[in-house]
Design a protein around this motif. Structure first.
Motif, PDB file in Angstrom:
ATOM      1  N   ARG A 143       0.844  -1.197   0.000  1.00 57.86           N
ATOM      2  CA  ARG A 143       0.000   0.000   0.000  1.00 57.86           C
ATOM      3  C   ARG A 143       0.879   1.247   0.000  1.00 57.86           C
ATOM      4  NH1 ARG A 143      -5.663  -0.243   2.426  1.00 57.86           N
ATOM      5  NH2 ARG A 143      -6.370  -2.287   1.702  1.00 57.86           N
ATOM      6  N   LEU A 144       0.224   2.403  -0.012  1.00 58.44           N
ATOM      7  CA  LEU A 144       0.962   3.668  -0.076  1.00 58.44           C
ATOM      8  C   LEU A 144       1.776   3.933   1.181  1.00 58.44           C
ATOM      9  CD1 LEU A 144      -1.819   5.982  -1.571  1.00 58.44           C
ATOM     10  CD2 LEU A 144      -0.063   4.684  -2.812  1.00 58.44           C
ATOM     11  N   GLY A 145       1.298   3.421   2.309  1.00 59.72           N
ATOM     12  CA  GLY A 145       1.957   3.651   3.592  1.00 59.72           C
ATOM     13  C   GLY A 145       1.021   3.209   4.700  1.00 59.72           C
ATOM     14  N   TRP A 146       1.448   3.420   5.956  1.00 64.34           N
ATOM     15  CA  TRP A 146       0.605   3.037   7.095  1.00 64.34           C
ATOM     16  C   TRP A 146      -0.557   4.030   7.255  1.00 64.34           C
ATOM     17  CZ3 TRP A 146      -0.403  -0.985  10.058  1.00 64.34           C
ATOM     18  CH2 TRP A 146      -1.101  -0.785  11.254  1.00 64.34           C
ATOM     19  N   ASP A 147      -0.243   5.328   7.151  1.00 65.88           N
ATOM     20  CA  ASP A 147      -1.282   6.358   7.278  1.00 65.88           C
ATOM     21  C   ASP A 147      -0.895   7.555   6.407  1.00 65.88           C
ATOM     22  OD1 ASP A 147       0.729   7.715   8.665  1.00 65.88           O
ATOM     23  OD2 ASP A 147      -0.086   7.218  10.642  1.00 65.88           O
ATOM     24  N   ASP A 148      -1.670   8.625   6.508  1.00 67.33           N
ATOM     25  CA  ASP A 148      -1.414   9.791   5.644  1.00 67.33           C
ATOM     26  C   ASP A 148      -0.049  10.429   5.865  1.00 67.33           C
ATOM     27  OD1 ASP A 148      -3.700   9.615   4.231  1.00 67.33           O
ATOM     28  OD2 ASP A 148      -4.829  11.099   5.385  1.00 67.33           O
ATOM     29  N   ASN A 149       0.537  10.209   7.034  1.00 68.61           N
ATOM     30  CA  ASN A 149       1.844  10.815   7.341  1.00 68.61           C
ATOM     31  C   ASN A 149       3.022   9.946   6.919  1.00 68.61           C
ATOM     32  OD1 ASN A 149       0.569  13.025   8.644  1.00 68.61           O
ATOM     33  ND2 ASN A 149       0.204  11.707  10.427  1.00 68.61           N
ATOM     34  N   THR A 150       2.732   8.734   6.418  1.00 68.04           N
ATOM     35  CA  THR A 150       3.844   7.814   6.104  1.00 68.04           C
ATOM     36  C   THR A 150       3.724   7.237   4.689  1.00 68.04           C
ATOM     37  OG1 THR A 150       2.611   5.996   7.127  1.00 68.04           O
ATOM     38  CG2 THR A 150       4.201   7.144   8.523  1.00 68.04           C
ATOM     39  N   LYS A 151       3.338   8.076   3.743  1.00 69.50           N
ATOM     40  CA  LYS A 151       3.201   7.597   2.357  1.00 69.50           C
ATOM     41  C   LYS A 151       4.570   7.634   1.667  1.00 69.50           C
ATOM     42  CE  LYS A 151      -1.600   9.108   1.685  1.00 69.50           C
ATOM     43  NZ  LYS A 151      -2.451  10.026   0.909  1.00 69.50           N
ATOM     44  N   TYR A 152       5.400   6.667   2.025  1.00 68.89           N
ATOM     45  CA  TYR A 152       6.782   6.641   1.514  1.00 68.89           C
ATOM     46  C   TYR A 152       6.936   5.695   0.330  1.00 68.89           C
ATOM     47  CZ  TYR A 152       7.537   8.575   6.220  1.00 68.89           C
ATOM     48  OH  TYR A 152       7.473   9.325   7.360  1.00 68.89           O
ATOM     49  N   ILE A 153       5.851   5.428  -0.384  1.00 65.15           N
ATOM     50  CA  ILE A 153       5.869   4.352  -1.365  1.00 65.15           C
ATOM     51  C   ILE A 153       6.895   4.554  -2.484  1.00 65.15           C
ATOM     52  CG2 ILE A 153       3.936   5.338  -2.705  1.00 65.15           C
ATOM     53  CD1 ILE A 153       4.775   1.581  -2.155  1.00 65.15           C
ATOM     54  N   VAL A 154       7.177   5.794  -2.877  1.00 63.84           N
ATOM     55  CA  VAL A 154       8.148   6.009  -3.965  1.00 63.84           C
ATOM     56  C   VAL A 154       9.529   5.518  -3.531  1.00 63.84           C
ATOM     57  CG1 VAL A 154       9.272   7.712  -5.451  1.00 63.84           C
ATOM     58  CG2 VAL A 154       6.823   7.935  -4.937  1.00 63.84           C
ATOM     59  N   GLU A 155       9.932   5.909  -2.334  1.00 63.20           N
ATOM     60  CA  GLU A 155      11.231   5.466  -1.805  1.00 63.20           C
ATOM     61  C   GLU A 155      11.214   3.962  -1.512  1.00 63.20           C
ATOM     62  OE1 GLU A 155      13.697   5.517   2.339  1.00 63.20           O
ATOM     63  OE2 GLU A 155      12.114   7.013   2.101  1.00 63.20           O
ATOM     64  N   VAL A 156      10.126   3.492  -0.926  1.00 64.53           N
ATOM     65  CA  VAL A 156      10.029   2.072  -0.558  1.00 64.53           C
ATOM     66  C   VAL A 156      10.129   1.186  -1.802  1.00 64.53           C
ATOM     67  CG1 VAL A 156       8.423   0.302   0.298  1.00 64.53           C
ATOM     68  CG2 VAL A 156       8.750   2.410   1.600  1.00 64.53           C
ATOM     69  N   ALA A 157       9.400   1.525  -2.844  1.00 65.68           N
ATOM     70  CA  ALA A 157       9.422   0.716  -4.076  1.00 65.68           C
ATOM     71  C   ALA A 157      10.838   0.648  -4.646  1.00 65.68           C
ATOM     72  CB  ALA A 157       8.458   1.307  -5.094  1.00 65.68           C
ATOM     73  N   GLU A 158      11.520   1.776  -4.624  1.00 68.53           N
ATOM     74  CA  GLU A 158      12.898   1.809  -5.151  1.00 68.53           C
ATOM     75  C   GLU A 158      13.818   0.921  -4.319  1.00 68.53           C
ATOM     76  OE1 GLU A 158      16.288   5.119  -5.558  1.00 68.53           O
ATOM     77  OE2 GLU A 158      14.353   5.779  -6.365  1.00 68.53           O
ATOM     78  N   ARG A 159      13.670   1.004  -2.994  1.00 71.42           N
ATOM     79  CA  ARG A 159      14.520   0.182  -2.119  1.00 71.42           C
ATOM     80  C   ARG A 159      14.231  -1.309  -2.286  1.00 71.42           C
ATOM     81  NH1 ARG A 159      14.554   2.752   3.830  1.00 71.42           N
ATOM     82  NH2 ARG A 159      16.026   1.037   4.173  1.00 71.42           N
ATOM     83  N   LEU A 160      12.955  -1.659  -2.478  1.00 72.76           N
ATOM     84  CA  LEU A 160      12.607  -3.074  -2.680  1.00 72.76           C
ATOM     85  C   LEU A 160      13.156  -3.568  -4.022  1.00 72.76           C
ATOM     86  CD1 LEU A 160       8.905  -3.130  -1.388  1.00 72.76           C
ATOM     87  CD2 LEU A 160      10.956  -3.865  -0.166  1.00 72.76           C
ATOM     88  N   GLN A 161      13.107  -2.712  -5.023  1.00 73.04           N
ATOM     89  CA  GLN A 161      13.696  -3.061  -6.308  1.00 73.04           C
ATOM     90  C   GLN A 161      15.207  -3.274  -6.153  1.00 73.04           C
ATOM     91  OE1 GLN A 161      13.078  -1.060 -10.475  1.00 73.04           O
ATOM     92  NE2 GLN A 161      14.731   0.038  -9.484  1.00 73.04           N
ATOM     93  N   ASP A 162      15.824  -2.427  -5.367  1.00 75.20           N
ATOM     94  CA  ASP A 162      17.283  -2.514  -5.181  1.00 75.20           C
ATOM     95  C   ASP A 162      17.713  -3.824  -4.521  1.00 75.20           C
ATOM     96  OD1 ASP A 162      17.558  -0.076  -6.373  1.00 75.20           O
ATOM     97  OD2 ASP A 162      17.912   1.059  -4.525  1.00 75.20           O
ATOM     98  N   VAL A 163      16.811  -4.430  -3.715  1.00 80.18           N
ATOM     99  CA  VAL A 163      17.177  -5.718  -3.084  1.00 80.18           C
ATOM    100  C   VAL A 163      16.650  -6.914  -3.886  1.00 80.18           C
ATOM    101  CG1 VAL A 163      17.462  -4.768  -0.774  1.00 80.18           C
ATOM    102  CG2 VAL A 163      15.220  -5.699  -1.439  1.00 80.18           C
TER     103      VAL A 163
END
Length: 332
Positions: A143-163
């Motif tokens: 999902r986009l994040g846990w809540d409206d303050n934690t929508k880190y999906i752009v960074e998260v997707a990149e980091r998951l791709q990197d691993v």
């Protein structure tokens, strides 16, 4: 052409979302017949697999006609997830998918599913370990994040791709939203438009018509769509989207006879696969959509969802066929 490693999925694939008590082999068979390009199993508990729990192991059942098919696992312990990956790989799926998206309390509040969105370093570490523990391609649903303050999906997707993940499906809501409100696809588009991303990005959330599917493809530029709730009791959605995308025209809606035939086959396959009692219970969520648009259908729907007698269900389907013969459906 969207590809997960060497698995070619077509130029704009439609994926069946992994849905608990829905995306089982009988339903997947119907979705495959009706145009789904890639399907995922219901999510499977890593702890259940390790304990050899019957319900978890049953969910590993996949069949040749389904391919390509991914098996989805969830859990909050890295070692358990690695072991579950090894067990899962032995059943020879095409893909192993990690569930980082389930918002349900009993899953998320134990740190599994969307719960891991509160601990991104652990999410990245777990993903890396799972990728290392199998030769199969690994994908992620999140999902986009846990809540409206934690929508880190752009960074998260990149980091998951990197691993090492080789595809990502993103539901356009936070965990806190559950399934409420409207899915926000702008952040899914931001993931897709990140110049560092080279794996396929699939969008999920609120796709419930061919028009919306085409609009979201054009507006947000994703590599494909993952369809969830709109397919429940309506496996025709996949071919309807494809036809509309290719021609700009709607396929005729399934006739009453087609609906009854598919509902009956679905029930028969479910009884064969999971036994009469469970099949009857889990089919109940499908009937509303199978018979959507039939005027004055409520008494028949009530019968279908309240009885626990298999013969009575078949009799009711026969009754529906007789009663509504020639009746024009109100909606697609």
């Amino acid at each position: 052409m969207a590809k997960i490693r060497d698995i070619e999925l077509g130029d704009f694939p439609l994926l069946l979302a992994p849905m608990e008590d829905v995306s089982d082999p009988p339903f997947r068979a119907l979705c495959k017949e009706n145009g789904a390009d890639l399907m995922y199993t219901e999510f499977i508990s890593s702890e259940g697999l390790i304990r050899d729990a019957v319900k978890s192991v049953e969910k590993l059942d996949i069949f040749e006609y389904e391919r390509p098919v991914g098996i989805q696992i969830f859990g909050n312990d890295i070692e358990s997830m690695k072991r579950a990956t090894e067990i899962t790989a032995k059943t020879n799926p095409d893909i192993i998918d990690i569930n980082y998206g389930c918002p349900v309390k009993k899953v998320a509040c134990k740190g599994s599913g969307a719960g891991i969105l509160q601990d991104i370093p652990k999410m990245v570490k777990m993903t890396a370990e799972i990728v290392k523990s199998t030769s199969l391609p690994v994908t992620v649903k999140t999902r986009l994040g846990w809540d409206d303050n934690t929508k880190y999906i752009v960074e998260v997707a990149e980091r998951l791709q990197d691993v090492g993940i080789e595809g990502i499906s993103i539901h356009g809501r936070t965990r806190k939203q559950m399934y409420k409100g409207e899915a926000d696809w702008s952040l899914i588009a931001d993931v897709k438009n990140n110049p560092r991303m080279h794996i396929p990005v699939f969008g999920n959330g609120d796709i419930d018509s061919p028009e919306k599917a085409v609009l979201y493809k054009e507006k947000y530029g994703v590599d494909g769509l993952m369809i969830g709730r709109a397919s429940i009791g309506y496996p025709w959605i996949f071919n309807e989207i494809k036809h509309y995308r290719n021609t700009g025209e709607h396929l005729p809606a399934p006739t009453l006879d087609q609906r009854i035939d598919v509902a009956r086959r679905h029930l028969e396959m479910s009884v064969k696969w999971k036994g009469e009692k469970l099949a009857i219970v889990e089919m109940k969520r499908h009937y509303s959509n199978y018979f959507k648009g039939i005027p004055h259908f409520k008494p028949f729907r009530t019968k279908l969802v309240t009885t626990f007698d298999l013969n009575e269900i078949y009799d009711t389907l026969d009754e529906v066929a007789e009663k509504f013969k020639g009746v024009e459906l109100l909606t697609q």
